[in-house]
Scaffold this active site. Structure first.
Site, PDB file in Angstrom:
ATOM      1  CG  ASP A 154      -4.658  -3.058   1.694  1.00  0.00           C
ATOM      2  OD1 ASP A 154      -4.163  -3.849   2.524  1.00  0.00           O
ATOM      3  OD2 ASP A 154      -5.296  -3.434   0.698  1.00  0.00           O
ATOM      4  CG  HIS A 189      -6.261  -6.257   3.320  1.00  0.00           C
ATOM      5  ND1 HIS A 189      -5.036  -6.348   2.687  1.00  0.00           N
ATOM      6  CD2 HIS A 189      -6.950  -7.377   2.959  1.00  0.00           C
ATOM      7  CE1 HIS A 189      -5.000  -7.460   1.957  1.00  0.00           C
ATOM      8  NE2 HIS A 189      -6.146  -8.103   2.109  1.00  0.00           N
ATOM      9  CD  GLU A 208      -6.071 -11.497   0.346  1.00  0.00           C
ATOM     10  OE1 GLU A 208      -5.672 -12.247  -0.546  1.00  0.00           O
ATOM     11  OE2 GLU A 208      -5.649 -10.337   0.476  1.00  0.00           O
TER      12      GLU A 208
HETATM   13  C1  TNX Z   1      -5.850 -10.371  -3.356  1.00  0.00           C
HETATM   14  S1  TNX Z   1      -8.519  -9.430  -4.300  1.00  0.00           S
HETATM   15  C2  TNX Z   1      -6.288  -9.258  -2.650  1.00  0.00           C
HETATM   16  C3  TNX Z   1      -5.510  -8.013  -2.704  1.00  0.00           C
HETATM   17  C4  TNX Z   1      -4.255  -8.184  -3.518  1.00  0.00           C
HETATM   18  C5  TNX Z   1      -4.565  -8.977  -4.761  1.00  0.00           C
HETATM   19  C6  TNX Z   1      -3.433  -9.087  -5.720  1.00  0.00           C
HETATM   20  C7  TNX Z   1      -8.619  -9.172  -2.820  1.00  0.00           C
HETATM   21  C8  TNX Z   1      -9.949  -8.952  -2.336  1.00  0.00           C
HETATM   22  N1  TNX Z   1      -7.516  -9.189  -2.052  1.00  0.00           N
HETATM   23  O1  TNX Z   1      -5.233  -7.565  -1.404  1.00  0.00           O
HETATM   24  O2  TNX Z   1      -3.758  -6.922  -3.841  1.00  0.00           O
HETATM   25  O3  TNX Z   1      -4.977 -10.273  -4.387  1.00  0.00           O
HETATM   26  O4  TNX Z   1      -3.835  -9.631  -6.945  1.00  0.00           O
END
Ligand code: TNX
Length: 536
Positions: A190, A265, A328
């Site tokens: 990450d 990430h 994301e």
């Molecule tokens: C979203 S869930 C994210 C994570 C964060 C999380 C915190 C996901 C696929 N991505 O990077 O840690 O929310 O709840």
């Protein structure tokens, strides 16, 4: 009452008790031996003695503990519901306790293993003690026919935002096994840390596994003037350590599913190898939380890098599924990058979502050619889903519904029900700092992994569900456990037990005993009391 968690499919109560004494022998022919060894090993600390195993008894007596692989045992269950992977049937078992014998039969070793977990739970909770307990050990007579509802019964742990020590990974796997969970999804890369040793790219861990410091307080409340702790943080798992973890999990019938995040990430990887990024600006391993803009570029050399990384990953993790993240990934850098824009032109793509889809499709083709399956967060639906992809639905259930209706396998990881980093109580003052949200025990328990919007012909694509432990605000193993338990116990029942035997009040009655098991096992948890203020 048999306080079993998760609740078995069928329980027939019987009268009487089986006495477990040092004289009791375990009859374990042929292939069943590793299960007998495991049973002896888990019982010995609390018993203070080791039960004897008899492996080649030609004519075993009628009293003792009997482990048997019996293909016919399966027939009693009728049709197996979920055909998505062939191993579901092998997870079923029959356990019959009478005053003179314990008979455990299953069509496969996984079933025997789950039968052993049930047997442990039928003993007094002190059986989980790490030191000898002086008492009579009795098992109530009962006949149990059991099989899981779902094939994918998982928990995800984020080892990136906070590094989780190796000893804890072992302990966590043991705790999953206790709940008949069978997937450990390990979030290994990450923005804030790259945690898996890759021989070909040593800087990933030399540089990418360490950050200078960590944000203090909640990200949202400290945007203007962030404060940091000034303490370097980091760590990674060597390939030798990972092989041992994978083997340890395998003995507990748990598949470790590695996650290597792309294209987003990715800041820790870009900090280690700036040529993987879209700008010439150097970046550091991130010290804060939230969604980061630095994502992988789409150069051929970056695909080569990722394929080389995945080749080492596949060598370490023999399971079918390789999780490639996909969540994301802001497209800002791709929009600003001449190289990315040229790439889109060459490929005839009209937006950056299509470019992400192209990215994931290439990785899908690569993994598929190696006999593996790509698993990704539901953003991989955007711009078009790769043909072999399995979707992990986290932004509610919509992604899972769309993917299943399109004939793709899905794992439900909804952030409305399974985000164990969210608060479990409204008692803010007494809860540790957390990311927010509110998912109490009852809410987790109420989760139905097959939403009504999935057409009935497509429901078999729902492999199961899992709980997520993101660790931005969870810095220690004790806190991971506090967030995980007992909510993961509830989730275990969601994915294991037939939906028509589920009942929250009955679950919480059993949970009071189950918490004692956790306590003896040295597992931290947020004690559930029926008068808990967060619940009606
Ligand atoms: C979203 S869930 C994210 C994570 C964060 C999380 C915190 C996901 C696929 N991505 O990077 O840690 O929310 O709840």
């Amino acid at each position: 009452m048999y306080p079993l968690v998760p609740l078995p499919a069928l329980i027939q109560s019987k009268n009487g008790l089986f006495q477990l004494t040092p004289q009791v022998k375990i009859y374990s022919p042929g292939l069943t031996r590793p299960i007998a060894d495991y049973l002896v090993a888990v019982l010995a600390p609390a018993l203070g003695f080791q039960l004897n195993i008899m492996s080649d008894e030609k004519q075993p007596p009628d009293s003792g503990i009997f482990l048997r692989l019996n293909p016919a045992a399966q027939a009693a269950f009728g049709e197996i519901q979920h055909q998505a992977e062939p191993s579901l049937a092998s997870e079923a078992y029959h356990l019959v306790i009478s005053t003179h014998a314990v008979v455990l039969e299953a069509p496969g070793l996984p079933g025997l293993f789950y039968g052993v977990q049930t047997l442990r739970q039928l003993l007094p909770a002190e059986i989980y003690s790490p030191v000898p307990v002086q008492r009579a050990w009795t098992i109530p007579c009962v006949a149990i026919s059991d099989k899981p509802r779902f094939l994918w019964r998982g928990a995800m742990l984020d080892s990136c935002r906070h590094f989780m020590p190796l000893e804890f990974i072992y302990k966590f796997i043991d705790t999953l096994a206790l709940h008949k969970l069978n997937r450990f999804h390990w979030h290994l890369t990450d923005d804030q840390g790259w945690r898996i040793e890759i021989n070909r790219y040593p800087r990933l861990t030399e540089v990418g596994a360490f950050r200078k410091q960590t944000l203090l307080g909640h990200y949202r409340e400290n945007m203007e003037q962030p404060r940091y702790d000034g303490i370097p943080h980091g760590g990674f798992y060597t390939q030798a350590e990972i092989r041992q973890i994978v083997a340890y999990a395998q003995k507990r019938f748990i598949t470790v599913v590695p996650e290597i995040e792309m294209p987003g990430h990715a800041q820790a990887a870009i900090a280690a190898y700036p040529e993987l990024g879209n700008t010439s600006q150097p970046v550091e391993v991130s010290q804060t939380w939230g969604i980061h803009e630095h994502i992988f570029n789409v150069n051929e050399t970056t695909f080569e890098f990722l394929q080389n990384v995945l080749t080492e990953v596949m060598d370490l993790f023999p399971g079918q599924y390789i999780h490639i993240g996909g969540d994301e990934a802001p497209k800002k850098e791709w929009r600003a990058s001449p190289a990315a824009q040229n790439r889109m032109k060459e490929l005839g793509l009209t937006d950056e979502d299509q470019l992400q889809s192209y990215f994931i499709k290439r990785i899908d083709a690569f993994l598929t050619a190696k006999g593996r399956r790509l698993l990704g967060w539901d953003e991989i639906l955007e711009g078009g889903l790769a043909p072999g992809a399995t979707v992990m639905s986290w932004r509610g259930e919509q992604g899972g519904i769309a993917a299943a209706n399109a004939g793709h396998a899905v794992v439900m990881a909804s952030n409305h029900y399974t985000y164990l980093d969210y608060l479990q109580s409204t008692d803010q003052e007494n809860e540790p700092l957390s990311i927010g949200g509110y998912i109490p025990l009852e809410k987790v328990y109420s989760f139905e992994p097959i939403p009504a919007e999935i057409q009935s012909a497509q429901t078999q694509h729902v492999l199961g569900a899992q709980g997520q432990l993101w660790t931005e605000y969870i810095s220690t193993p004790a806190q991971v456990e506090y967030m995980a338990f007992p909510r993961l116990c509830a989730l275990a029942e969601v994915v294991w037990s037939p939906s028509d035997v589920k009942n929250f009040d009955n679950f919480t009655d059993r949970l009071l005993v189950h918490q004692e098991r956790l306590r003896h096992s040295g597992v931290n948890y947020r004690a559930y009391k029926s008068s808990h203020p967060g619940l009606k």
